[in-house]
Enzyme design. Structure first.
Site, short mmCIF file in Angstrom:
data_model
loop_
_atom_site.label_atom_id
_atom_site.label_comp_id
_atom_site.label_asym_id
_atom_site.label_seq_id
_atom_site.Cartn_x
_atom_site.Cartn_y
_atom_site.Cartn_z
N ALA A 26 -19.73 -8.75 1.95
CA ALA A 26 -20.40 -7.96 3.01
C ALA A 26 -21.75 -8.55 3.40
O ALA A 26 -22.52 -7.90 4.11
CB ALA A 26 -20.59 -6.53 2.53
N HIS B 137 -20.49 -12.42 -4.84
CA HIS B 137 -20.29 -11.12 -4.19
C HIS B 137 -20.92 -11.12 -2.78
O HIS B 137 -21.82 -10.35 -2.47
CB HIS B 137 -20.90 -9.99 -5.02
CG HIS B 137 -20.30 -8.65 -4.72
ND1 HIS B 137 -20.14 -7.67 -5.67
CD2 HIS B 137 -19.81 -8.11 -3.56
CE1 HIS B 137 -19.59 -6.59 -5.12
NE2 HIS B 137 -19.39 -6.84 -3.85
N LEU B 138 -20.36 -11.99 -1.94
CA LEU B 138 -20.90 -12.19 -0.59
C LEU B 138 -20.04 -11.56 0.50
O LEU B 138 -20.32 -11.75 1.68
CB LEU B 138 -21.05 -13.69 -0.30
CG LEU B 138 -21.97 -14.48 -1.22
CD1 LEU B 138 -21.98 -15.96 -0.81
CD2 LEU B 138 -23.38 -13.92 -1.21
N ASP C 218 0.88 -1.17 0.00
CA ASP C 218 0.00 0.00 0.00
C ASP C 218 0.91 1.22 0.00
O ASP C 218 1.63 1.44 0.97
CB ASP C 218 -0.92 0.02 1.23
CG ASP C 218 -2.03 1.05 1.10
OD1 ASP C 218 -1.72 2.20 0.73
OD2 ASP C 218 -3.19 0.71 1.36
N ARG D 89 -12.78 -6.00 -5.79
CA ARG D 89 -13.49 -5.55 -6.98
C ARG D 89 -13.07 -6.42 -8.17
O ARG D 89 -11.89 -6.70 -8.36
CB ARG D 89 -13.20 -4.08 -7.29
CG ARG D 89 -13.92 -3.11 -6.35
CD ARG D 89 -15.42 -3.12 -6.61
NE ARG D 89 -16.17 -2.20 -5.76
CZ ARG D 89 -16.76 -2.52 -4.62
NH1 ARG D 89 -16.64 -3.76 -4.15
NH2 ARG D 89 -17.44 -1.63 -3.94
N GLU E 106 -20.87 -8.02 -13.31
CA GLU E 106 -21.69 -8.89 -12.48
C GLU E 106 -23.13 -8.78 -12.93
O GLU E 106 -23.58 -7.71 -13.33
CB GLU E 106 -21.56 -8.49 -11.00
CG GLU E 106 -20.18 -8.77 -10.43
CD GLU E 106 -20.05 -8.47 -8.95
OE1 GLU E 106 -21.01 -7.91 -8.36
OE2 GLU E 106 -19.01 -8.79 -8.37
N ASP F 46 -14.77 -13.70 -5.32
CA ASP F 46 -16.10 -13.31 -4.85
C ASP F 46 -16.70 -12.20 -5.69
O ASP F 46 -17.89 -11.93 -5.61
CB ASP F 46 -16.00 -12.85 -3.39
CG ASP F 46 -17.34 -12.44 -2.80
OD1 ASP F 46 -18.28 -13.26 -2.85
OD2 ASP F 46 -17.46 -11.31 -2.31
#
Length: 378
Positions: A336, A333-334, A224, A285, A314, A309
């Protein structure tokens, strides 16, 4: 401008991207116009009083948690719930509303923003805001806020569920036994202890993932550009370059935003620099990876296993080569999708919206600095 408009646009806490796309810290916006303090204070009182009697209307999209919607009712705010609206349908009604709450299913385009004539604030019930055109919102004086920590635990835990599913091939073994086949030989796993975990993106979620990795006894590297070596070391993590992570990590997990600099960062070229037999998890993403390159590398064996995920676009196409590969684990896309996270992110943004209409601040505003600069330029 009126006090109502001035306050809504200017008096917000700024959570702008001052440390770049991967690391952000809270900033408090101070009046930047000469002699504005007196007007600023006066507007606070007027706006707070008017908010009680004003017929504030909020558009709540994408099935936010009911507890959040109840907050609006308790505050005397009228909320309409909608879902599945296309751009033109949204444009037809959005002009009636003072605020809007969205999740990832709704895209706030410049066309939608232009139609939102009364809009003061848009709340994203989640972290990622790539579905909201923030420059267009800033141009129109619309505050955009998110919930930067509401789904941190859920996303980090799902990341580790994906990593351990790769390590022990749990979905594959489960599927085979469900089909009546007792097969212990085909599912030889690998241990995490003693291996190297590479984390791409060391924000809230990346930091939580690193904590779990250290608990497994792994060496943890993180990339980062906006986190210092000292900050990483304080958490037991070695800050590294992308190249170092690609060449050293046994497991690479992605926690990057979808921006120009990260678009298809994981591609055929970068995969070729990775250790043979690497495992890759993406709960960030879909745009960050080249899905075709992932599929080709899994077929060749350069990537031992992948767990994804998120996808671009999508939902994932039924013709995707990823769906034909036994060593690729996919979930829709689970990251959250836990009861706790959905409550936390929805309540957070709803509270921020209510706070703004009561003369307060949105603690996770993303563009108040940009709005203030535009006001100063007028």
């Amino acid at each position: 401008e009126s006090c109502h408009s001035f306050w809504a646009k200017l008096s917000v806490s700024d959570r702008c991207d001052t440390h770049g796309p991967l690391g952000r810290e809270n900033l408090t916006l101070k009046p930047i116009l000469e002699g504005v303090e007196q007007t600023y204070t006066h507007c606070t009182g007027l706006f707070a009083m008017s908010a009680v009697s004003a017929a504030v209307k909020v558009l709540v999209m994408d099935k936010c948690d009911p507890s959040a919607v109840k907050l609006f009712a308790d505050a005397g705010v009228h909320a309409d719930e909608k879902e599945g609206l296309k751009e033109d349908q949204l444009c037809e009604i959005v002009g009636e509303y003072d605020a809007m709450v969205v999740r990832s299913a709704t895209t706030v385009t410049p066309k939608v923003v232009a139609a939102a004539k009364k809009m003061k604030i848009i709340g994203r019930a989640g972290v990622g805001v790539d579905n909201i055109n923030i420059p267009a919102c800033s141009d129109q004086g619309i505050i955009v806020c998110n919930s930067p920590q509401g789904n941190t635990i859920s996303a980090a835990e799902h990341t580790w569920a994906m990593i351990m599913s790769m390590a022990r091939q749990i979905p594959q073994a489960h599927g085979k036994l469900k089909n009546g086949v007792w097969d212990r030989k085909s599912f030889m796993g690998i241990e995490m202890e003693g291996r190297t975990l590479g984390i791409m993106g060391f924000g809230n979620i990346g930091k939580k993932v690193s904590k779990y990795g250290l608990a497994f006894g792994m060496t943890v590297l993180a990339y980062d550009p906006f986190v210092t070596a000292e900050q990483g070391a304080a958490l037991g993590v070695t800050m590294s370059t992308q190249e170092e992570i690609f060449t050293k990590a046994d497991v690479i997990t992605l926690h990057l935003p979808s921006i120009k600099e990260t678009h298809k960062l994981i591609n055929a070229t970068t995969i070729a620099t990775m250790k043979k037999g690497v495992c890759i998890a993406n709960v960030a993403r879909g745009e960050v990876v080249d899905e075709e390159a992932i599929a080709d590398a899994v077929k060749s064996g350069h990537i031992m296993r992948a767990a994804l995920d998120v996808f671009s676009p999508e939902p994932l196409s039924k013709e995707s080569p990823l769906l034909t590969l036994d060593n690729v684990i996919v979930t829709p896309h689970l990251g959250a999708s836990t009861k706790e996270a959905q409550v936390k992110v929805a309540v957070d943004v709803c509270e921020q919206i209510i706070q703004v209409f009561n003369g307060g601040t949105a603690h996770a505003a993303l563009n108040s600095k940009q709005i203030a600069e535009k006001l100063a330029a007028k």
